[in-house]
Design an enzyme around this catalytic site. Structure first.
Site, short mmCIF file in Angstrom:
data_model
loop_
_atom_site.label_atom_id
_atom_site.label_comp_id
_atom_site.label_asym_id
_atom_site.label_seq_id
_atom_site.Cartn_x
_atom_site.Cartn_y
_atom_site.Cartn_z
N GLU A 27 -10.13 -8.08 -2.63
CA GLU A 27 -8.78 -7.49 -2.61
C GLU A 27 -8.42 -6.92 -3.98
O GLU A 27 -7.79 -5.86 -4.06
CB GLU A 27 -7.74 -8.52 -2.16
CG GLU A 27 -7.88 -8.99 -0.71
CD GLU A 27 -7.95 -7.86 0.32
OE1 GLU A 27 -7.33 -6.80 0.11
OE2 GLU A 27 -8.65 -8.04 1.33
N HIS A 65 -9.84 -3.44 -4.25
CA HIS A 65 -8.99 -2.42 -3.61
C HIS A 65 -7.80 -2.09 -4.51
O HIS A 65 -7.47 -0.93 -4.74
CB HIS A 65 -8.40 -2.96 -2.29
CG HIS A 65 -9.35 -3.05 -1.15
ND1 HIS A 65 -10.13 -2.00 -0.74
CD2 HIS A 65 -9.63 -4.07 -0.30
CE1 HIS A 65 -10.85 -2.38 0.31
NE2 HIS A 65 -10.57 -3.63 0.60
N ASP A 72 -13.45 -2.00 6.41
CA ASP A 72 -13.19 -0.95 5.41
C ASP A 72 -14.19 0.18 5.59
O ASP A 72 -13.84 1.35 5.54
CB ASP A 72 -13.39 -1.51 3.99
CG ASP A 72 -12.38 -2.59 3.66
OD1 ASP A 72 -11.27 -2.55 4.20
OD2 ASP A 72 -12.72 -3.46 2.83
ZN ZN Z 1 -11.18 -4.69 2.30
#
Ligand code: ZN
Length: 245
Positions: free
Chosen positions: A61, A64, A136
């Site tokens: 995370e 990202h 993703d």
């Molecule tokens: Zn992800």
């Protein structure tokens, strides 16, 4: 963001329910935010996650989040969390600054790079990949395919539209009979999609490698606090000082 009338009704009901459960007389902003998260991401899961898995999710995370913060023109960061909800083990939330009707090539490439940032962080830190990044990759591939086939955004294939069943971008081979372009073109399309994805992954990896210290800072804070709001992310990453120098 992106809520229909029925969604809003649902949101208001959910917020009222949450406020009621906390014996509040009025529905407050935090109830709305909690309700929105519940609707968009699913309910909080109570299961226990292994410490090592948690660390991987935190880096994923953070990947990202950091890539989103570093790239210009991406949607504003709202929060990042490693609290598992619905089917997701973590989430990085962004909100578009304005309603986007026309998506530019650079915006889409940045979006794909942000999507691959989670995977890139896992690879960089652990030298390995988990299945957590599969969604993703699916979304990134879908966007890349739209760019090449629908929006004429590929430099190699040019401004042409290849109708490949808009609602079934992953059917691939089965769609062969319905395609009105050659096997050769199909191969070039696949290559171009792969090029876009690979370039985005390399870009995400480079950014995270350059900003490894910030990636560590973010992941450590996320492990400790499990949820970071935009303001907290900003002060942790501390870009301001650099700008002033
Ligand atoms: Zn992800």
């Amino acid at each position: 963001v992106g809520f229909s009338g029925a969604d809003i009704k649902n949101l208001v009901n959910e917020a009222a329910l949450l406020a009621g459960r906390k014996n509040k007389k009025h529905v407050e902003m935090e109830d709305f935010e909690e309700a929105r998260d519940k609707i968009q991401l699913g309910s909080v899961r109570e299961e226990k996650i292994e410490e090592n898995d948690k660390k991987i999710i935190a880096y994923h995370e953070s990947g990202h989040t950091l890539v989103a913060r570093l790239l210009p023109g991406t949607d504003t960061l709202q929060k990042v969390t490693i609290i598992p909800r619905g089917r997701a083990l973590g989430a990085t939330e962004q909100v578009p600054d304005t309603e986007r009707h026309n998506l530019s090539r650079s915006y889409l490439l940045n979006r794909i790079t942000v999507l691959l940032g989670g995977r890139a962080a896992e690879k960089l830190v652990f030298g390995d990949l988990t299945s957590g990044a599969s969604n993703d990759l699916k979304t990134a591939t879908h966007l890349a395919r739209e760019m090449v086939c629908q929006w004429g955004m590929s430099e190699k294939l040019g401004p042409v539209s290849f109708p490949v069943g808009e609602n079934h971008p992953f059917l691939g081979r089965e769609m062969a009979q319905e395609r009105n372009f050659s096997e050769y073109t199909a191969k070039r399309i696949d290559e171009e999609i792969q090029n876009i994805i690979e370039a985005a992954e390399n870009r995400a990896s480079d950014l995270l490698e350059q900003e490894r210290k910030r990636l560590d800072t973010l992941a450590e804070a996320l492990l400790e606090r499990e949820l970071l709001e935009a303001g907290e992310i900003e002060s942790l990453l501390d870009f301001k000082q650099e700008d002033d120098e």
